[in-house]
Design a protein around this motif. Structure first.
Motif, PDB file in Angstrom:
ATOM      1  N   SER A 136       0.826  -1.205   0.000  1.00 30.34           N
ATOM      2  CA  SER A 136       0.000   0.000   0.000  1.00 30.34           C
ATOM      3  C   SER A 136       0.865   1.262   0.000  1.00 30.34           C
ATOM      4  N   PRO A 137       0.399   2.334  -0.628  1.00 26.12           N
ATOM      5  CA  PRO A 137       1.156   3.600  -0.621  1.00 26.12           C
ATOM      6  C   PRO A 137       1.410   4.117   0.794  1.00 26.12           C
ATOM      7  N   TYR A 138       0.450   3.912   1.703  1.00 27.24           N
ATOM      8  CA  TYR A 138       0.634   4.435   3.047  1.00 27.24           C
ATOM      9  C   TYR A 138       1.824   3.783   3.740  1.00 27.24           C
ATOM     10  N   VAL A 139       1.896   2.456   3.682  1.00 28.22           N
ATOM     11  CA  VAL A 139       2.992   1.752   4.357  1.00 28.22           C
ATOM     12  C   VAL A 139       4.307   1.988   3.630  1.00 28.22           C
ATOM     13  N   GLU A 140       4.281   1.912   2.297  1.00 32.09           N
ATOM     14  CA  GLU A 140       5.513   2.038   1.519  1.00 32.09           C
ATOM     15  C   GLU A 140       6.135   3.427   1.640  1.00 32.09           C
ATOM     16  N   HIS A 141       5.301   4.454   1.586  1.00 34.30           N
ATOM     17  CA  HIS A 141       5.846   5.819   1.508  1.00 34.30           C
ATOM     18  C   HIS A 141       5.798   6.595   2.816  1.00 34.30           C
ATOM     19  N   HIS A 142       5.065   6.094   3.810  1.00 36.06           N
ATOM     20  CA  HIS A 142       4.903   6.878   5.031  1.00 36.06           C
ATOM     21  C   HIS A 142       5.227   6.081   6.291  1.00 36.06           C
ATOM     22  N   LEU A 143       4.554   4.951   6.503  1.00 40.77           N
ATOM     23  CA  LEU A 143       4.793   4.187   7.726  1.00 40.77           C
ATOM     24  C   LEU A 143       6.182   3.557   7.717  1.00 40.77           C
TER      25      LEU A 143
END
Length: 287
Positions: A136-143
């Motif tokens: 997911s973009p959230y985990v890959e780029h932020h979390l």
């Protein structure tokens, strides 16, 4: 595995709680009860203590006013603990994009509780598999860049179906995932301590009001000023039918079914002065 709700079999969770954690939790609650109820340190003490007991790096207590299937999610933080310059961007992006940008929370939104006030507690791996989580973009780029990974969530629904009080805990990427005992402890904590962590009613209602589309917000402001449907229609330059449709939407948002119930909820809470100040600030009809 399924998320915990208080309606599931085995509610007592016998054998699923670590004795040492339970003792620490009892001591934490006792310490918090020694702090005055209206003092912000009580909530901070509870959340920071919970982080310590669960071995989490960061966590928080929030109210989300759009937590529903298909909802975007819109949270307001009550207490945040452990967040710093490295981890805070992962939280800020959710504030901007909505809670549903986190795929685990998005799945939790789809869980249908057995009754309106149910508390649901889940480990991330119960909600979404590794492939979808890590892709997911959230985990890959932020979390991921925040060095956070393993997550544990708990939500308790309020009188308005889309409004929840939420708890979220994260461990670092190199730590072990949360397990069933951790989940059971967070579930017990939420059941026992939600009243001490609950957001003030005015906060929830202000968030709900802010989420309304511009015309519905203007309609609400005029309703609270005692204007009739005809007066609202003339003031906003719309038809009475449109006013009626806006009013029905407002009722759904606040979980009421009539104008008296709406007025009682928003005006009958001992904070009319604050509400009137809010109205003066927001009632700009051309905005």
């Amino acid at each position: 595995m399924v998320p915990h709700t208080e309606d599931l079999p085995g509610l007592t969770m016998a054998g699923r709680l670590r004795t040492g954690q339970v003792r620490q939790l009892i001591r934490l609650i006792a310490e918090a009860q020694e702090i005055p109820a209206n003092h912000p340190e009580r909530q901070k003490h509870l959340i920071s203590g919970l982080l310590r007991i669960l071995g989490a790096v960061v966590g928080g207590s929030v109210v989300d006013c759009d937590f529903r299937p298909g909802g975007r999610g819109a949270f307001t933080a009550i207490v945040l603990e452990g967040w710093d310059s490295t981890t805070l961007p992962a939280l800020e992006v959710l504030a901007q994009s909505g809670s549903a940008f986190n795929p685990g929370l998005r799945e939790l939104m789809r869980v249908s509780p057995a009754h309106i006030s149910a508390t649901t507690t889940a480990m991330r791996q119960e909600l979404i598999d590794d492939r979808l989580w890590y892709g997911s973009p959230y985990v890959e780029h932020h979390l991921g860049p925040a060095h956070l990974d393993h997550a544990l969530y708990s939500t308790k629904r309020g009188a308005t179906p889309s409004v929840v009080h939420g708890l979220g805990m994260y461990r670092a990427k190199n730590e072990r995932p949360f397990d069933e005992e951790d989940r059971s402890l967070l579930h017990l904590f939420h059941l026992e301590c939600e009243s001490m962590l609950r957001a003030p009613t005015p906060m929830i209602e202000d968030v709900l009001r802010a989420q309304l589309p511009r015309r519905e917000r203007q309609t609400l402001d005029l309703l609270l000023r005692g204007r009739t449907d005809k007066e609202i229609a003339e003031c906003l330059g719309i038809s009475r039918y449109t006013v009626n449709q806006y009013t029905k939407s407002i009722y759904r948002r606040f979980g009421v079914s009539s104008r008296p119930m709406l007025l009682a909820r928003l005006l009958g809470r001992g904070s009319t002065g604050n509400l009137q100040r809010t109205l003066r600030d927001t009632l700009i009809l051309g905005k």
